[in-house]
Design a protein around this motif. Structure first.
Motif, mmCIF file in Angstrom:
data_model
loop_
_atom_site.group_PDB
_atom_site.id
_atom_site.type_symbol
_atom_site.label_atom_id
_atom_site.label_comp_id
_atom_site.label_asym_id
_atom_site.label_seq_id
_atom_site.Cartn_x
_atom_site.Cartn_y
_atom_site.Cartn_z
ATOM 1 N N ASP A 1 0.813 -1.221 0.000
ATOM 2 C CA ASP A 1 0.000 0.000 0.000
ATOM 3 C C ASP A 1 0.842 1.264 0.000
ATOM 4 O O ASP A 1 0.410 2.311 0.492
ATOM 5 C CB ASP A 1 -0.991 0.019 1.172
ATOM 6 N N PHE A 2 2.036 1.209 -0.602
ATOM 7 C CA PHE A 2 2.856 2.402 -0.779
ATOM 8 C C PHE A 2 2.261 3.255 -1.890
ATOM 9 O O PHE A 2 1.752 2.738 -2.891
ATOM 10 C CB PHE A 2 4.291 2.045 -1.165
ATOM 11 N N GLY A 3 2.380 4.571 -1.776
ATOM 12 C CA GLY A 3 2.025 5.473 -2.858
ATOM 13 C C GLY A 3 3.104 5.492 -3.929
ATOM 14 O O GLY A 3 4.208 4.961 -3.742
ATOM 15 N N THR A 4 2.825 6.132 -5.059
ATOM 16 C CA THR A 4 3.793 6.148 -6.166
ATOM 17 C C THR A 4 5.067 6.901 -5.822
ATOM 18 O O THR A 4 6.104 6.681 -6.456
ATOM 19 C CB THR A 4 3.165 6.784 -7.422
ATOM 20 N N ASP A 5 5.007 7.789 -4.833
ATOM 21 C CA ASP A 5 6.183 8.583 -4.468
ATOM 22 C C ASP A 5 6.849 8.099 -3.188
ATOM 23 O O ASP A 5 7.709 8.791 -2.625
ATOM 24 C CB ASP A 5 5.797 10.058 -4.318
ATOM 25 N N ASP A 6 6.495 6.912 -2.722
ATOM 26 C CA ASP A 6 7.051 6.401 -1.464
ATOM 27 C C ASP A 6 8.515 6.027 -1.653
ATOM 28 O O ASP A 6 8.864 5.234 -2.527
ATOM 29 C CB ASP A 6 6.257 5.175 -1.003
ATOM 30 N N GLU A 7 9.370 6.595 -0.843
ATOM 31 C CA GLU A 7 10.818 6.387 -0.988
ATOM 32 C C GLU A 7 11.255 4.984 -0.595
ATOM 33 O O GLU A 7 12.417 4.611 -0.796
ATOM 34 C CB GLU A 7 11.574 7.428 -0.162
ATOM 35 N N ARG A 8 10.348 4.176 -0.068
ATOM 36 C CA ARG A 8 10.676 2.788 0.280
ATOM 37 C C ARG A 8 10.556 1.835 -0.911
ATOM 38 O O ARG A 8 10.946 0.666 -0.805
ATOM 39 C CB ARG A 8 9.774 2.306 1.409
ATOM 40 N N ILE A 9 10.028 2.298 -2.036
ATOM 41 C CA ILE A 9 9.819 1.409 -3.183
ATOM 42 C C ILE A 9 11.108 0.715 -3.630
ATOM 43 O O ILE A 9 11.092 -0.496 -3.899
ATOM 44 C CB ILE A 9 9.152 2.177 -4.344
ATOM 45 N N PRO A 10 12.263 1.410 -3.732
ATOM 46 C CA PRO A 10 13.482 0.690 -4.138
ATOM 47 C C PRO A 10 13.872 -0.441 -3.180
ATOM 48 O O PRO A 10 14.595 -1.363 -3.569
ATOM 49 C CB PRO A 10 14.553 1.800 -4.146
ATOM 50 N N ASP A 11 13.397 -0.384 -1.943
ATOM 51 C CA ASP A 11 13.689 -1.423 -0.945
ATOM 52 C C ASP A 11 12.446 -2.260 -0.656
ATOM 53 O O ASP A 11 12.283 -2.810 0.439
ATOM 54 C CB ASP A 11 14.182 -0.775 0.352
ATOM 55 N N ALA A 12 11.571 -2.392 -1.669
ATOM 56 C CA ALA A 12 10.273 -3.041 -1.446
ATOM 57 C C ALA A 12 10.415 -4.487 -0.980
ATOM 58 O O ALA A 12 9.636 -4.958 -0.147
ATOM 59 C CB ALA A 12 9.430 -2.975 -2.710
ATOM 60 N N TYR A 13 11.402 -5.223 -1.503
ATOM 61 C CA TYR A 13 11.575 -6.608 -1.085
ATOM 62 C C TYR A 13 11.960 -6.681 0.400
ATOM 63 O O TYR A 13 11.496 -7.565 1.131
ATOM 64 C CB TYR A 13 12.630 -7.304 -1.929
ATOM 65 N N VAL A 14 12.806 -5.764 0.831
ATOM 66 C CA VAL A 14 13.189 -5.711 2.244
ATOM 67 C C VAL A 14 11.967 -5.405 3.103
ATOM 68 O O VAL A 14 11.736 -6.027 4.148
ATOM 69 C CB VAL A 14 14.290 -4.656 2.471
ATOM 70 N N GLU A 15 11.173 -4.433 2.652
ATOM 71 C CA GLU A 15 9.976 -4.065 3.396
ATOM 72 C C GLU A 15 8.969 -5.216 3.416
ATOM 73 O O GLU A 15 8.267 -5.429 4.415
ATOM 74 C CB GLU A 15 9.345 -2.815 2.780
ATOM 75 N N ALA A 16 8.899 -5.970 2.319
ATOM 76 C CA ALA A 16 7.993 -7.114 2.274
ATOM 77 C C ALA A 16 8.416 -8.183 3.280
ATOM 78 O O ALA A 16 7.580 -8.787 3.959
ATOM 79 C CB ALA A 16 7.946 -7.690 0.866
ATOM 80 N N ASP A 17 9.722 -8.414 3.363
ATOM 81 C CA ASP A 17 10.219 -9.379 4.350
ATOM 82 C C ASP A 17 9.837 -8.953 5.763
ATOM 83 O O ASP A 17 9.405 -9.773 6.582
ATOM 84 C CB ASP A 17 11.738 -9.512 4.232
ATOM 85 N N LYS A 18 9.985 -7.660 6.046
ATOM 86 C CA LYS A 18 9.622 -7.149 7.366
ATOM 87 C C LYS A 18 8.131 -7.362 7.652
ATOM 88 O O LYS A 18 7.735 -7.627 8.797
ATOM 89 C CB LYS A 18 9.948 -5.653 7.465
ATOM 90 N N ALA A 19 7.323 -7.224 6.607
ATOM 91 C CA ALA A 19 5.875 -7.335 6.764
ATOM 92 C C ALA A 19 5.372 -8.770 6.686
ATOM 93 O O ALA A 19 4.170 -9.021 6.836
ATOM 94 C CB ALA A 19 5.172 -6.492 5.695
ATOM 95 N N GLY A 20 6.284 -9.725 6.428
ATOM 96 C CA GLY A 20 5.872 -11.122 6.328
ATOM 97 C C GLY A 20 5.162 -11.457 5.038
ATOM 98 O O GLY A 20 4.346 -12.389 4.986
ATOM 99 N N LEU A 21 5.474 -10.707 3.981
ATOM 100 C CA LEU A 21 4.846 -10.918 2.672
ATOM 101 C C LEU A 21 5.813 -11.634 1.737
ATOM 102 O O LEU A 21 6.929 -11.168 1.495
ATOM 103 C CB LEU A 21 4.448 -9.567 2.060
ATOM 104 N N ARG A 22 5.368 -12.774 1.195
ATOM 105 C CA ARG A 22 6.141 -13.520 0.208
ATOM 106 C C ARG A 22 5.522 -13.313 -1.172
ATOM 107 O O ARG A 22 4.314 -13.509 -1.349
ATOM 108 C CB ARG A 22 6.160 -15.016 0.557
ATOM 109 N N VAL A 23 6.356 -12.920 -2.139
ATOM 110 C CA VAL A 23 5.851 -12.618 -3.478
ATOM 111 C C VAL A 23 6.601 -13.452 -4.511
ATOM 112 O O VAL A 23 7.838 -13.497 -4.510
ATOM 113 C CB VAL A 23 6.011 -11.121 -3.821
ATOM 114 N N GLU A 24 5.850 -14.102 -5.380
ATOM 115 C CA GLU A 24 6.423 -14.884 -6.479
ATOM 116 C C GLU A 24 6.036 -14.224 -7.802
ATOM 117 O O GLU A 24 4.862 -13.914 -8.030
ATOM 118 C CB GLU A 24 5.886 -16.310 -6.451
#
Length: 221
Positions: free
Chosen positions: A70-93
């Motif tokens: 649920d990041f916006g298009t200008d969220d500075e965390r997007i380049p680290d999205a995989y890291v953020e997903a790991d923190k959130a417990g989200l697995r993406v294939e």
């Protein structure tokens, strides 16, 4: 699609590099997240056409993962999205689809959490704009540009009249409406783009109507 203003062409404020491959992809991911209505645990994303061919170089995968968070298009965390997903417990294939789809920048997303699954398919059509083709197997044909009501219901006489009556009673203007059904008297879905976000009182009112199964709001604004 008719562009609404100059920013529909040049793109939104965003983390790049591409309004179509990044900003649009974020928004498709957000639609799936908001349709799920809770923090996702797992997602399977199938990319087609140009998305499938260039997604890693253009950051489309990062964008979709960011959208699922649920990041916006200008969220500075997007380049680290995989890291953020790991923190959130989200697995993406991610998978690459080879079949023809109606647009070269096309994604199909299945998202899971707590035994619940939702599916969204859509295209990024340029300038950060999207077209959502389907939700949970029903034709949607919405843009995500306006706050959107997604209503799952039974296909019965009077259901649409009761829904639009509730929306009108809340003094909420309907900008677009699409209805699809599986079969006569079976499951159906109504998608309504509104001029402003529906409030909780309206959502409760629609939920209490006969033959309504679920009401969700998607708001990318």
């Amino acid at each position: 699609m008719r562009f609404k203003h100059v920013f529909s062409i040049i793109g939104p404020v965003m983390v790049g590099p591409s309004s179509s491959h990044t900003a649009g992809a974020v928004r498709i991911g957000r639609v799936a997240r908001q349709l799920l209505g809770q923090k996702p645990e797992q997602a399977v994303v199938t990319l087609y056409g140009s998305f499938a061919e260039t997604y890693s170089g253009h950051g489309t995968d990062l964008a979709i993962v960011g959208g699922l968070l649920d990041f916006g298009t200008d969220d500075e965390r997007i380049p680290d999205a995989y890291v953020e997903a790991d923190k959130a417990g989200l697995r993406v294939e991610f998978r690459q689809g080879e079949e023809f789809r109606p647009h070269p920048n096309f994604a199909e997303i299945a998202v899971f959490a707590g035994g619940r699954e939702v599916k969204v398919s859509g295209a990024s059509i340029g300038g950060g704009n999207i077209e959502i083709h389907s939700m949970n197997g029903f034709a949607a044909n919405c843009s995500g540009y306006y706050p959107t009501l997604v209503i799952s219901h039974d296909d019965r006489v009077g259901v649409l009249a009761s829904i639009t009556g509730a929306v009108s009673g809340a003094r909420l203007n309907i900008g677009f409406m699409n209805v699809d059904r599986k079969e006569r008297s079976g499951a159906a879905m109504t998608v309504i783009e509104c001029d402003r976000r529906p409030d909780g009182e309206l959502l409760d009112a629609i939920s209490r109507l006969p033959h309504i199964n679920e009401v969700t709001v998607i708001d990318l604004t």
